[in-house]
Design a protein around this motif. Sequence first.
Motif: not given
Length: 82
Positions: A13, A56, A75
């Motif tokens: 990301l 993600y 993330a």
Amino acid sequence: MLIQARNSIAQQLMDKLRDVGFPFEARHFDGDYCIGLSVQDFAQAFHLGTLLGLGYGTVAHDKIGSQRILIFQDARVEAVAE
């Protein structure tokens, strides 16, 4: 504050956000730090989604005053010394 990826989702990301020129930061979520993005409105959030694509993880939405924040919960990142 510099941030470092703690997992592959965060690294992917961060790389993608740098490629599209979108600023990001560490945001506190559920006892950890995750990648957070400030967006002006939902239209910008949807546009960002078309730039990023999928993969993600889970995304949460928060609002602080007039600021809207997207938090990529999977993330995970950590702060590092400059």
